[in-house]
Design a protein around this motif. Structure first.
Motif, PDB file in Angstrom:
ATOM      1  N   ASP A 384       0.832  -1.207   0.000  1.00  0.00           N
ATOM      2  CA  ASP A 384       0.000   0.000   0.000  1.00  0.00           C
ATOM      3  C   ASP A 384       0.868   1.259   0.000  1.00  0.00           C
ATOM      4  O   ASP A 384       1.913   1.306   0.662  1.00  0.00           O
ATOM      5  N   LYS A 385       0.391   2.275  -0.711  1.00  0.00           N
ATOM      6  CA  LYS A 385       1.073   3.576  -0.757  1.00  0.00           C
ATOM      7  C   LYS A 385       0.105   4.641  -0.253  1.00  0.00           C
ATOM      8  O   LYS A 385      -1.101   4.544  -0.467  1.00  0.00           O
ATOM      9  N   TYR A 386       0.638   5.687   0.372  1.00  0.00           N
ATOM     10  CA  TYR A 386      -0.231   6.740   0.896  1.00  0.00           C
ATOM     11  C   TYR A 386      -0.537   7.798  -0.142  1.00  0.00           C
ATOM     12  O   TYR A 386      -1.404   8.652   0.076  1.00  0.00           O
ATOM     13  N   GLN A 387       0.156   7.736  -1.304  1.00  0.00           N
ATOM     14  CA  GLN A 387      -0.100   8.697  -2.383  1.00  0.00           C
ATOM     15  C   GLN A 387       0.368   8.059  -3.685  1.00  0.00           C
ATOM     16  O   GLN A 387       1.336   7.294  -3.699  1.00  0.00           O
ATOM     17  N   GLU A 388      -0.270   8.368  -4.780  1.00  0.00           N
ATOM     18  CA  GLU A 388      -0.020   7.644  -6.029  1.00  0.00           C
ATOM     19  C   GLU A 388       1.397   7.817  -6.555  1.00  0.00           C
ATOM     20  O   GLU A 388       1.897   6.955  -7.290  1.00  0.00           O
ATOM     21  N   ASP A 389       2.071   8.923  -6.231  1.00  0.00           N
ATOM     22  CA  ASP A 389       3.432   9.139  -6.727  1.00  0.00           C
ATOM     23  C   ASP A 389       4.477   8.325  -5.978  1.00  0.00           C
ATOM     24  O   ASP A 389       5.627   8.226  -6.414  1.00  0.00           O
ATOM     25  N   VAL A 390       4.112   7.768  -4.837  1.00  0.00           N
ATOM     26  CA  VAL A 390       5.069   7.003  -4.032  1.00  0.00           C
ATOM     27  C   VAL A 390       5.405   5.691  -4.730  1.00  0.00           C
ATOM     28  O   VAL A 390       4.550   5.050  -5.344  1.00  0.00           O
ATOM     29  N   ARG A 391       6.706   5.303  -4.654  1.00  0.00           N
ATOM     30  CA  ARG A 391       7.147   3.999  -5.155  1.00  0.00           C
ATOM     31  C   ARG A 391       7.668   3.172  -3.977  1.00  0.00           C
ATOM     32  O   ARG A 391       8.127   3.722  -2.972  1.00  0.00           O
ATOM     33  N   THR A 392       7.574   1.848  -4.111  1.00  0.00           N
ATOM     34  CA  THR A 392       7.976   0.965  -3.010  1.00  0.00           C
ATOM     35  C   THR A 392       8.961  -0.076  -3.512  1.00  0.00           C
ATOM     36  O   THR A 392       8.802  -0.640  -4.607  1.00  0.00           O
ATOM     37  N   PHE A 393       9.981  -0.365  -2.688  1.00  0.00           N
ATOM     38  CA  PHE A 393      11.050  -1.284  -3.072  1.00  0.00           C
ATOM     39  C   PHE A 393      11.343  -2.273  -1.939  1.00  0.00           C
ATOM     40  O   PHE A 393      11.355  -1.898  -0.765  1.00  0.00           O
ATOM     41  N   GLU A 394      11.576  -3.514  -2.337  1.00  0.00           N
ATOM     42  CA  GLU A 394      12.074  -4.520  -1.408  1.00  0.00           C
ATOM     43  C   GLU A 394      13.598  -4.530  -1.527  1.00  0.00           C
ATOM     44  O   GLU A 394      14.140  -4.595  -2.629  1.00  0.00           O
ATOM     45  N   VAL A 395      14.268  -4.457  -0.405  1.00  0.00           N
ATOM     46  CA  VAL A 395      15.729  -4.406  -0.377  1.00  0.00           C
ATOM     47  C   VAL A 395      16.255  -5.739   0.152  1.00  0.00           C
ATOM     48  O   VAL A 395      15.784  -6.236   1.187  1.00  0.00           O
ATOM     49  N   LYS A 396      17.213  -6.316  -0.565  1.00  0.00           N
ATOM     50  CA  LYS A 396      17.799  -7.600  -0.173  1.00  0.00           C
ATOM     51  C   LYS A 396      19.317  -7.493  -0.115  1.00  0.00           C
ATOM     52  O   LYS A 396      19.911  -6.591  -0.720  1.00  0.00           O
ATOM     53  N   ASP A 397      19.948  -8.430   0.613  1.00  0.00           N
ATOM     54  CA  ASP A 397      21.409  -8.476   0.615  1.00  0.00           C
ATOM     55  C   ASP A 397      21.900  -9.438  -0.458  1.00  0.00           C
ATOM     56  O   ASP A 397      21.107  -9.985  -1.248  1.00  0.00           O
ATOM     57  N   ALA A 398      23.211  -9.663  -0.506  1.00  0.00           N
ATOM     58  CA  ALA A 398      23.803 -10.482  -1.570  1.00  0.00           C
ATOM     59  C   ALA A 398      23.303 -11.920  -1.539  1.00  0.00           C
ATOM     60  O   ALA A 398      23.271 -12.596  -2.578  1.00  0.00           O
ATOM     61  N   ALA A 399      22.900 -12.386  -0.359  1.00  0.00           N
ATOM     62  CA  ALA A 399      22.412 -13.754  -0.232  1.00  0.00           C
ATOM     63  C   ALA A 399      20.907 -13.852  -0.477  1.00  0.00           C
ATOM     64  O   ALA A 399      20.332 -14.941  -0.374  1.00  0.00           O
ATOM     65  N   GLY A 400      20.274 -12.737  -0.808  1.00  0.00           N
ATOM     66  CA  GLY A 400      18.842 -12.744  -1.055  1.00  0.00           C
ATOM     67  C   GLY A 400      17.997 -12.572   0.187  1.00  0.00           C
ATOM     68  O   GLY A 400      16.769 -12.693   0.139  1.00  0.00           O
ATOM     69  N   LYS A 401      18.632 -12.261   1.327  1.00  0.00           N
ATOM     70  CA  LYS A 401      17.898 -12.070   2.573  1.00  0.00           C
ATOM     71  C   LYS A 401      17.193 -10.717   2.563  1.00  0.00           C
ATOM     72  O   LYS A 401      17.752  -9.714   2.124  1.00  0.00           O
ATOM     73  N   PHE A 402      15.965 -10.695   3.070  1.00  0.00           N
ATOM     74  CA  PHE A 402      15.199  -9.455   3.158  1.00  0.00           C
ATOM     75  C   PHE A 402      15.862  -8.499   4.138  1.00  0.00           C
ATOM     76  O   PHE A 402      16.140  -8.852   5.289  1.00  0.00           O
ATOM     77  N   ILE A 403      16.100  -7.278   3.693  1.00  0.00           N
ATOM     78  CA  ILE A 403      16.773  -6.274   4.523  1.00  0.00           C
ATOM     79  C   ILE A 403      15.829  -5.162   4.957  1.00  0.00           C
ATOM     80  O   ILE A 403      15.820  -4.746   6.119  1.00  0.00           O
ATOM     81  N   ALA A 404      15.012  -4.655   4.024  1.00  0.00           N
ATOM     82  CA  ALA A 404      14.165  -3.503   4.364  1.00  0.00           C
ATOM     83  C   ALA A 404      13.140  -3.266   3.268  1.00  0.00           C
ATOM     84  O   ALA A 404      13.244  -3.808   2.163  1.00  0.00           O
ATOM     85  N   ILE A 405      12.164  -2.425   3.600  1.00  0.00           N
ATOM     86  CA  ILE A 405      11.256  -1.833   2.616  1.00  0.00           C
ATOM     87  C   ILE A 405      11.643  -0.364   2.493  1.00  0.00           C
ATOM     88  O   ILE A 405      11.873   0.321   3.495  1.00  0.00           O
ATOM     89  N   LEU A 406      11.731   0.113   1.247  1.00  0.00           N
ATOM     90  CA  LEU A 406      12.046   1.512   0.994  1.00  0.00           C
ATOM     91  C   LEU A 406      10.900   2.163   0.228  1.00  0.00           C
ATOM     92  O   LEU A 406      10.473   1.665  -0.814  1.00  0.00           O
ATOM     93  N   TYR A 407      10.383   3.280   0.775  1.00  0.00           N
ATOM     94  CA  TYR A 407       9.401   4.110   0.081  1.00  0.00           C
ATOM     95  C   TYR A 407      10.135   5.330  -0.479  1.00  0.00           C
ATOM     96  O   TYR A 407      11.009   5.896   0.188  1.00  0.00           O
ATOM     97  N   THR A 408       9.779   5.751  -1.692  1.00  0.00           N
ATOM     98  CA  THR A 408      10.308   7.000  -2.233  1.00  0.00           C
ATOM     99  C   THR A 408       9.136   7.904  -2.621  1.00  0.00           C
ATOM    100  O   THR A 408       8.171   7.462  -3.234  1.00  0.00           O
TER     101      THR A 408
END
Length: 676
Positions: A384-408
């Protein structure tokens, strides 16, 4: 049950923005405040002897639901506000202030914390646990736990008033920003303004059913006009409007709020036994004291002022020769500086902007983070995004482990305050053996795409994006146990190191080659341009340094010892600016009434930290340059000692572990061209 008061059944436990109605917040806050109080009561009522686990750790993980709701609500208050959100904020802010007082002024709770603290040497705590214990104990003492009852009541009253006053201050600035429009219909009034800015201004006018162009005080509109418009009178009109925010004879005037906020902060500090708010704040900073900060600022000022005076002389001569301008005004500075830069370096932002398409710059930041810190970024569309211009990214490390969610969130709009910032919707921590990863957001105000062009950034906007991305990395790479020590929860004069160091890659050919491509032809930015970017990096740096130092001195002035004689906001700030001003005073303008960093942000008695952290970042990047800007050994040391540790270790200890030595101011002076 209110959706905000129960676990989110969403991907990655992200905020369920699509299901959030403004009407839910007051009930959610009320319930979560009650739940937090119950958690605190349970700690106090525990009949077992106080231990680190049943007191300090229990306290660290109390109020997690409330923290989550607060982060969602107040992030929207900054980036997507409306009248209802602002009304609720005025109701909720004093309630949260009261809760904070209920916790830090709870004698039973403090007694347990103190008992654990006094036997800390026997507890065999880890470094992080000892830091948490010490921080908790200091937080209680520094927030009135040892005060008698009558002074505790006075502290509660001050904190409640401050919570409302700072919110009002911020809302007034947003209201003045939104209220102003410069509507122009004659071509000579917009001569020189870049095509992209004109197109955006024409779109604003069309949306208002008007002919011509509309310029606003939003930075993507204001900066191109003040930098390129050849009509001096129109530049003056817009500049004066910007300087009047919070300083007009209307309901948004902030003069009384400035005096109220600073005097309440001083009263609070005095109540707690400190000579000033600056003394109170700096006790828990690397700088340690107002005297050390002022010495730092004055020392840099002495080194920068000769260069700044020479630059001002050169700029004045140039303006006089070009247009017969004998006396430069503040609305001339950016215009003639840009003209002079073009003449000296054959370089201007309009020449560079086609190579800095927003999407490419963001991809470049991601690429650089991958090379340095083994991260990858994958855009996802199930969050979910709070505004249509927002983009969302899943961040992973080199081993494919989940690191964070990033909103821009990159574009201006009515409900969004000006500027750029990084924030968090969820902290990183480890609870009951399960690691919770962070949800981080970058918020900026760049030019929106138009009908004919994508969003193209000025070089300054490129560095802004990298700056906020550096903060985001600090949040995303957090690797601590306790949320109050995680990510950017560090000394305030250390928090800008991860952000400011990332700006350095914007000047390196090896880094620019990764993303600086023409938005139409895909042609790589010419090496000649890159060389000019590097050559011009310290252009007018003396004046820029003095300007930044003047803000730090104003901040220290407002948070110093004696405020009793201040009757006029303008008169006081003019005294603080003595010796740092290059342009004549503008009677219609004031700085303090829209200085959100110190009156509505976290930088009160801390604005110096930008320059303080510049010393750190220049010294740290010099290490990268010695070993290679993509040297993985240096990068991993920076990740492991600086980015991941949060506030678990004293920052100077972390810095020396990374660098092998204390920072030297010489690297900053050399980079700024101020070291002969």
């Amino acid at each position: 049950m209110n959706i905000l008061n129960k676990p989110f059944e969403t991907p990655f436990d992200t905020a369920p923005f699509a299901a959030l109605d403004t009407s839910l917040y007051e009930e959610a806050f009320s319930q979560s405040i009650a739940n937090t109080k119950a958690e605190i009561d349970a700690i106090v009522a525990n009949t077992e002897a106080p231990t680190f686990e049943n007191t300090i750790e229990a306290l660290a993980f109390s109020g997690m639901q409330l923290e989550r709701i607060s982060s969602i609500f107040f992030n929207l208050h900054a980036a997507e506000t409306n009248d209802d959100i602002q009304r609720i904020a005025q109701v909720v802010a004093p309630q949260l202030s009261a809760l904070g007082n209920d916790i830090t002024l709870n004698p039973g709770l403090f007694s347990r914390v103190k008992e654990v603290y006094e036997k800390r040497a026997t507890l065999q705590l880890t470094e992080e646990q000892l830091t948490l214990l010490t921080k908790n104990y200091k937080d209680f003492v520094r927030n009135g736990a040892n005060l008698p009852t009558d002074k505790k009541d006075a502290l509660r009253d001050i904190d409640a008033r401050l919570s409302v006053a700072t919110l009002q201050y911020s809302e007034h600035i947003l209201a003045d920003t939104n209220a102003y429009k410069l509507h122009l219909t004659e071509a000579h009034d917009v001569a020189g303004v870049p095509e992209g800015a004109l197109e955006e201004a024409a779109a604003l006018a069309k949306a208002a059913d008007l002919e011509g162009w509309i310029f606003t005080l939003d930075y993507p509109s204001y900066i191109p006009f003040i930098t390129y418009a050849s009509n001096r009178e129109r530049r003056r009109e817009l500049a004066i409007a910007a300087g009047k925010k919070g300083f007009q004879a209307n309901e948004n005037n902030n003069e009384d709020l400035v005096l109220e906020i600073t005097k309440l902060r001083l009263q609070r500090a005095n109540l707690l036994g400190y000579a000033s708010h600056a003394d109170f704040v700096l006790e828990e900073r690397m700088a340690q004291s107002p005297e050390k900060v002022l010495s730092f600022l004055q020392d840099l000022l002495a080194k920068a002022k000769p260069a700044a005076d020479a630059e001002m002389g050169e700029l004045t001569t140039f303006a006089n020769q070009l247009d017969g301008i004998a006396q430069l005004e503040k609305w001339d500075s950016a215009y003639y500086a840009e003209k002079l830069k073009q003449q000296k370096f054959q370089l201007d932002d309009e020449l560079l902007k086609p190579y800095f398409k927003l999407e490419n710059v963001l991809a470049g930041a991601f690429d650089i983070a991958g090379r340095l810190f083994d991260l990858s970024f994958h855009e996802v569309h199930n969050i979910d995004k709070y505004q249509e211009d927002v983009r969302t990214f899943e961040v992973k490390d080199a081993a494919g482990k989940f690191i964070a969610i990033l909103y821009t969130d990159f574009f201006p709009r009515k409900g969004k305050r000006n500027g750029a910032w990084m924030t968090s919707f969820k902290s990183q921590y480890v609870l009951a053996g399960k690691e919770e990863r962070p949800h981080i957001s970058i918020v900026c105000n760049f030019t929106k795409p138009t009908a004919t062009k994508p969003s193209l950034l000025t070089f300054n906007e490129v560095t802004t994006l990298f700056h906020e991305f550096g903060h985001a990395l600090h949040g995303m790479l957090a690797n601590t146990r306790y949320p109050t020590l995680s990510g950017t929860s560090v000394f305030w004069d250390f928090v800008e190191l991860p952000s400011q160091i990332m700006e350095n890659w914007c000047y390196e050919p090896e880094a620019l080659a990764l993303f600086a491509r023409h938005y139409e032809s895909e042609e790589l930015i010419p090496m000649a341009y890159i060389q000019k970017i590097k050559e011009s990096a310290s252009f007018m740096e003396g004046m820029a340094t003095v300007r930044q130092l003047s803000f730090g001195l104003l901040d220290m002035g407002w948070h110093g010892k004696d405020l009793s004689c201040i009757m006029s906001v303008r008169d006081f700030e003019l005294k603080q600016f003595a010796g740092t001003q290059f342009f004549p005073d503008v009677v219609e303008n004031a700085m303090s009434t829209s200085f959100s960093h110190i009156f509505a942000g976290g930088y009160a008695a801390g604005y110096y930290s930008y320059k303080w952290a510049e010393v750190l970042d220049a010294d740290a990047f010099a290490y990268f340059q010695e070993q290679g800007i993509f040297n993985t050994e240096v990068a991993h040391k920076f990740r492991d000692y600086i980015l991941s540790k949060g506030g678990t270790v004293h920052p100077m200890t972390l810095y020396k572990q990374f660098r092998g030595q204390e920072p030297s101011v010489d690297a900053l002076l050399r980079r700024a061209g101020l070291l002969q």
